[in-house]
Motif scaffolding. Structure first.
Motif, PDB file in Angstrom:
ATOM      1  N   HIS A  70      29.207  53.944  49.239  1.00 42.34           N
ATOM      2  CA  HIS A  70      29.969  54.244  48.024  1.00 42.34           C
ATOM      3  C   HIS A  70      30.584  52.973  47.436  1.00 42.34           C
ATOM      4  O   HIS A  70      30.769  51.981  48.134  1.00 42.34           O
ATOM      5  CB  HIS A  70      31.066  55.263  48.337  1.00 42.34           C
ATOM      6  CG  HIS A  70      30.510  56.538  48.888  1.00 42.34           C
ATOM      7  ND1 HIS A  70      29.834  57.446  48.111  1.00 42.34           N
ATOM      8  CD2 HIS A  70      30.476  57.025  50.163  1.00 42.34           C
ATOM      9  CE1 HIS A  70      29.427  58.453  48.872  1.00 42.34           C
ATOM     10  NE2 HIS A  70      29.799  58.218  50.118  1.00 42.34           N
ATOM     11  N   GLU A  71      30.904  53.063  46.156  1.00 39.15           N
ATOM     12  CA  GLU A  71      31.557  51.935  45.501  1.00 39.15           C
ATOM     13  C   GLU A  71      33.053  51.949  45.817  1.00 39.15           C
ATOM     14  O   GLU A  71      33.697  52.994  45.768  1.00 39.15           O
ATOM     15  CB  GLU A  71      31.380  52.030  43.966  1.00 39.15           C
ATOM     16  CG  GLU A  71      32.080  50.874  43.260  1.00 39.15           C
ATOM     17  CD  GLU A  71      32.126  50.996  41.740  1.00 39.15           C
ATOM     18  OE1 GLU A  71      31.847  52.074  41.193  1.00 39.15           O
ATOM     19  OE2 GLU A  71      32.466  49.974  41.110  1.00 39.15           O
ATOM     20  N   VAL A  72      33.593  50.771  46.137  1.00 38.04           N
ATOM     21  CA  VAL A  72      35.045  50.641  46.320  1.00 38.04           C
ATOM     22  C   VAL A  72      35.617  49.987  45.069  1.00 38.04           C
ATOM     23  O   VAL A  72      35.204  48.899  44.670  1.00 38.04           O
ATOM     24  CB  VAL A  72      35.388  49.808  47.578  1.00 38.04           C
ATOM     25  CG1 VAL A  72      36.880  49.495  47.635  1.00 38.04           C
ATOM     26  CG2 VAL A  72      34.969  50.561  48.844  1.00 38.04           C
ATOM     27  N   GLY A  73      36.550  50.677  44.431  1.00 40.57           N
ATOM     28  CA  GLY A  73      37.272  50.132  43.288  1.00 40.57           C
ATOM     29  C   GLY A  73      38.719  49.896  43.686  1.00 40.57           C
ATOM     30  O   GLY A  73      39.105  50.142  44.824  1.00 40.57           O
ATOM     31  N   CYS A  74      39.505  49.420  42.737  1.00 40.80           N
ATOM     32  CA  CYS A  74      40.900  49.068  43.011  1.00 40.80           C
ATOM     33  C   CYS A  74      41.841  50.103  42.388  1.00 40.80           C
ATOM     34  O   CYS A  74      41.647  50.523  41.247  1.00 40.80           O
ATOM     35  CB  CYS A  74      41.155  47.680  42.430  1.00 40.80           C
ATOM     36  SG  CYS A  74      42.863  47.144  42.565  1.00 40.80           S
ATOM     37  N   HIS A  75      42.864  50.489  43.146  1.00 38.72           N
ATOM     38  CA  HIS A  75      43.845  51.485  42.676  1.00 38.72           C
ATOM     39  C   HIS A  75      45.251  50.887  42.798  1.00 38.72           C
ATOM     40  O   HIS A  75      46.134  51.493  43.380  1.00 38.72           O
ATOM     41  CB  HIS A  75      43.686  52.756  43.520  1.00 38.72           C
ATOM     42  CG  HIS A  75      44.445  53.954  43.031  1.00 38.72           C
ATOM     43  ND1 HIS A  75      44.482  54.343  41.711  1.00 38.72           N
ATOM     44  CD2 HIS A  75      45.202  54.878  43.683  1.00 38.72           C
ATOM     45  CE1 HIS A  75      45.216  55.438  41.598  1.00 38.72           C
ATOM     46  NE2 HIS A  75      45.683  55.778  42.778  1.00 38.72           N
ATOM     47  N   SER A  76      45.422  49.655  42.275  1.00 36.21           N
ATOM     48  CA  SER A  76      46.678  48.884  42.348  1.00 36.21           C
ATOM     49  C   SER A  76      46.901  48.382  43.764  1.00 36.21           C
ATOM     50  O   SER A  76      46.138  48.724  44.670  1.00 36.21           O
ATOM     51  CB  SER A  76      47.905  49.703  41.898  1.00 36.21           C
ATOM     52  OG  SER A  76      48.398  50.490  42.968  1.00 36.21           O
ATOM     53  N   ASN A  77      47.953  47.603  43.970  1.00 42.02           N
ATOM     54  CA  ASN A  77      48.193  47.096  45.317  1.00 42.02           C
ATOM     55  C   ASN A  77      49.062  48.029  46.141  1.00 42.02           C
ATOM     56  O   ASN A  77      48.750  48.342  47.281  1.00 42.02           O
ATOM     57  CB  ASN A  77      48.838  45.706  45.260  1.00 42.02           C
ATOM     58  CG  ASN A  77      48.737  45.014  46.600  1.00 42.02           C
ATOM     59  OD1 ASN A  77      47.656  45.034  47.217  1.00 42.02           O
ATOM     60  ND2 ASN A  77      49.812  44.444  47.075  1.00 42.02           N
ATOM     61  N   THR A  78      50.171  48.497  45.534  1.00 48.33           N
ATOM     62  CA  THR A  78      51.095  49.351  46.302  1.00 48.33           C
ATOM     63  C   THR A  78      51.401  50.659  45.568  1.00 48.33           C
ATOM     64  O   THR A  78      52.463  51.236  45.744  1.00 48.33           O
ATOM     65  CB  THR A  78      52.419  48.608  46.600  1.00 48.33           C
ATOM     66  OG1 THR A  78      52.990  48.189  45.342  1.00 48.33           O
ATOM     67  CG2 THR A  78      52.202  47.392  47.469  1.00 48.33           C
ATOM     68  N   HIS A  79      50.470  51.079  44.738  1.00 41.01           N
ATOM     69  CA  HIS A  79      50.602  52.339  44.003  1.00 41.01           C
ATOM     70  C   HIS A  79      51.808  52.373  43.066  1.00 41.01           C
ATOM     71  O   HIS A  79      52.336  53.435  42.735  1.00 41.01           O
ATOM     72  CB  HIS A  79      50.621  53.557  44.941  1.00 41.01           C
ATOM     73  CG  HIS A  79      50.002  54.776  44.310  1.00 41.01           C
ATOM     74  ND1 HIS A  79      50.744  55.764  43.719  1.00 41.01           N
ATOM     75  CD2 HIS A  79      48.706  55.135  44.151  1.00 41.01           C
ATOM     76  CE1 HIS A  79      49.919  56.690  43.233  1.00 41.01           C
ATOM     77  NE2 HIS A  79      48.682  56.331  43.486  1.00 41.01           N
ATOM     78  N   LYS A 108      32.463  41.695  45.595  1.00 42.20           N
ATOM     79  CA  LYS A 108      33.320  41.774  44.402  1.00 42.20           C
ATOM     80  C   LYS A 108      33.794  43.211  44.160  1.00 42.20           C
ATOM     81  O   LYS A 108      33.067  44.168  44.432  1.00 42.20           O
ATOM     82  CB  LYS A 108      32.526  41.312  43.169  1.00 42.20           C
ATOM     83  CG  LYS A 108      32.378  39.812  43.111  1.00 42.20           C
ATOM     84  CD  LYS A 108      33.543  39.232  42.307  1.00 42.20           C
ATOM     85  CE  LYS A 108      33.719  37.750  42.566  1.00 42.20           C
ATOM     86  NZ  LYS A 108      35.116  37.321  42.645  1.00 42.20           N
ATOM     87  N   VAL A 109      34.990  43.319  43.627  1.00 39.63           N
ATOM     88  CA  VAL A 109      35.534  44.626  43.224  1.00 39.63           C
ATOM     89  C   VAL A 109      35.749  44.554  41.719  1.00 39.63           C
ATOM     90  O   VAL A 109      36.523  43.724  41.233  1.00 39.63           O
ATOM     91  CB  VAL A 109      36.858  44.914  43.964  1.00 39.63           C
ATOM     92  CG1 VAL A 109      37.573  46.125  43.371  1.00 39.63           C
ATOM     93  CG2 VAL A 109      36.591  45.127  45.455  1.00 39.63           C
ATOM     94  N   ILE A 110      35.040  45.398  40.965  1.00 39.38           N
ATOM     95  CA  ILE A 110      35.095  45.256  39.494  1.00 39.38           C
ATOM     96  C   ILE A 110      35.485  46.541  38.772  1.00 39.38           C
ATOM     97  O   ILE A 110      35.474  46.607  37.550  1.00 39.38           O
ATOM     98  CB  ILE A 110      33.750  44.715  38.934  1.00 39.38           C
ATOM     99  CG1 ILE A 110      32.598  45.650  39.276  1.00 39.38           C
ATOM    100  CG2 ILE A 110      33.457  43.310  39.451  1.00 39.38           C
ATOM    101  CD1 ILE A 110      31.318  45.303  38.506  1.00 39.38           C
ATOM    102  N   SER A 111      35.788  47.603  39.542  1.00 36.35           N
ATOM    103  CA  SER A 111      36.223  48.860  38.920  1.00 36.35           C
ATOM    104  C   SER A 111      37.686  49.107  39.262  1.00 36.35           C
ATOM    105  O   SER A 111      38.137  48.777  40.361  1.00 36.35           O
ATOM    106  CB  SER A 111      35.378  50.036  39.419  1.00 36.35           C
ATOM    107  OG  SER A 111      34.047  49.887  38.987  1.00 36.35           O
ATOM    108  N   TYR A 112      38.399  49.722  38.343  1.00 32.70           N
ATOM    109  CA  TYR A 112      39.850  49.873  38.512  1.00 32.70           C
ATOM    110  C   TYR A 112      40.328  51.225  38.004  1.00 32.70           C
ATOM    111  O   TYR A 112      39.800  51.750  37.008  1.00 32.70           O
ATOM    112  CB  TYR A 112      40.571  48.781  37.726  1.00 32.70           C
ATOM    113  CG  TYR A 112      42.081  48.797  37.869  1.00 32.70           C
ATOM    114  CD1 TYR A 112      42.705  48.107  38.908  1.00 32.70           C
ATOM    115  CD2 TYR A 112      42.876  49.513  36.974  1.00 32.70           C
ATOM    116  CE1 TYR A 112      44.098  48.131  39.052  1.00 32.70           C
ATOM    117  CE2 TYR A 112      44.260  49.538  37.112  1.00 32.70           C
ATOM    118  CZ  TYR A 112      44.861  48.841  38.153  1.00 32.70           C
ATOM    119  OH  TYR A 112      46.230  48.875  38.288  1.00 32.70           O
TER     120      TYR A 112
END
Ligand SMILES: [Zn+2]
Length: 292
Positions: A70-79, A108-112
């Motif tokens: 699966h793709e890993v995206g970013c969901h902020s650092n500490t919510h 690389k992580v390019i989705s947010y």
């Protein structure tokens, strides 16, 4: 095109705002395993937006998701919500998160996705920050008014290109439905639990585009009770009146029983893809451009 996404933060929330109970971690691990097995059975690849601090505190969770294809995206650092931060704080937060996830994964992580869809007209600079941090795709816009956040008059309810300053970001908004004249979400979170499955399936089947979003916390039936005033104010950064806390409690517990079975039925009967694949499938030359 139907996109399936999950926001991964529960382990971090339990460690930071809860009591760090090992049995809770075990429950989240079990739910994640069930979700990964469910996606695997359907041959579906999802995007998992993960809190950056998870990569530091719970790297095994991040690895398990990526190793399952699966793709890993970013969901902020500490919510922390972007609309509760200054521009500098948001830049710092996003940089930390992307770095931590990339170091953990070696890719690389390019989705947010912003916590609580917290990008709106008042902090549209968020798109510039995302671009500065190497983000190319975003799924943070809820294109209507909302209790917390929301981007009213955004201008598109389907994938589009957002231009803001020097930044250009591919945006995948949350679709909305009109209920009693009000625009509400139906494809994730508490709304997915609230609406009957036939309604959600019907909406997805009828439209050309759907974006679903789930939290493991949406699926775990145990109730945590009404939050204490302090915990509420620490977390939501607003007055923890009994009414506010009670409203949140109702919202976060409604329809949890059976939510996992509902999700399993939806995934088994619908073709979903992730942001990575959707990005490749869309002809961006024809996409609407939103200039903010
Ligand atoms: Zn979240």
């Amino acid at each position: 095109m139907n996109i399936i996404t999950f926001d991964i933060e529960e382990w971090f929330i339990e460690k930071t705002f809860g009591a760090g109970r090992t049995e809770r971690y075990a429950t989240f691990d079990r739910y994640l395993d069930d979700i990964l097995a469910m996606l695997d059975r359907a041959g579906t690849r999802a995007t998992f937006f993960c809190v950056g601090q998870m990569a530091t505190d719970f790297p095994a969770v991040i690895h398990k998701i990526a190793d399952s294809g699966h793709e890993v995206g970013c969901h902020s650092n500490t919510h922390r919500w972007l609309n509760k931060m200054t521009r500098d704080e948001a830049l710092d937060d996003t940089r930390h998160a992307v770095d931590a996830l990339e170091q953990c994964l070696g890719t690389k992580v390019i989705s947010y996705r912003a916590p609580a869809f917290s990008i709106g007209a008042h902090n549209k600079w968020a798109f510039e920050i995302l671009a500065q941090c190497g983000i190319q795709r975003d799924a943070s816009v809820f294109p209507a008014a909302r209790d917390f956040g929301g981007f009213e008059h955004f201008g598109s309810t389907t994938p589009c290109i957002v231009r803001c300053g020097d930044a250009a970001i591919k945006e995948f908004p949350i679709p909305t439905a009109t209920i009693l004249g009000k625009q509400v979400a139906y494809s994730g979170g508490g709304y997915f639990r609230f609406f009957p499955l036939w309604y959600v399936k019907g909406k997805i089947a009828k439209g050309d585009y759907a974006m679903t979003y789930f939290h493991i916390g949406d699926l775990v039936p145990e109730s945590k009770g009404v939050m204490s005033r302090k915990a509420y104010e620490d977390y939501f950064k607003e007055k923890g009146t009994l009414l506010n806390r009670y409203k949140r409690y109702i919202k976060s517990n409604l329809g949890k029983k059976g939510a996992m079975a509902k999700l399993q039925s939806l995934v088994a009967n619908t073709t979903f893809t992730n942001l990575d694949q959707a990005d490749k499938d869309i002809n961006w030359d024809d996409a609407k451009v939103i200039t903010l």
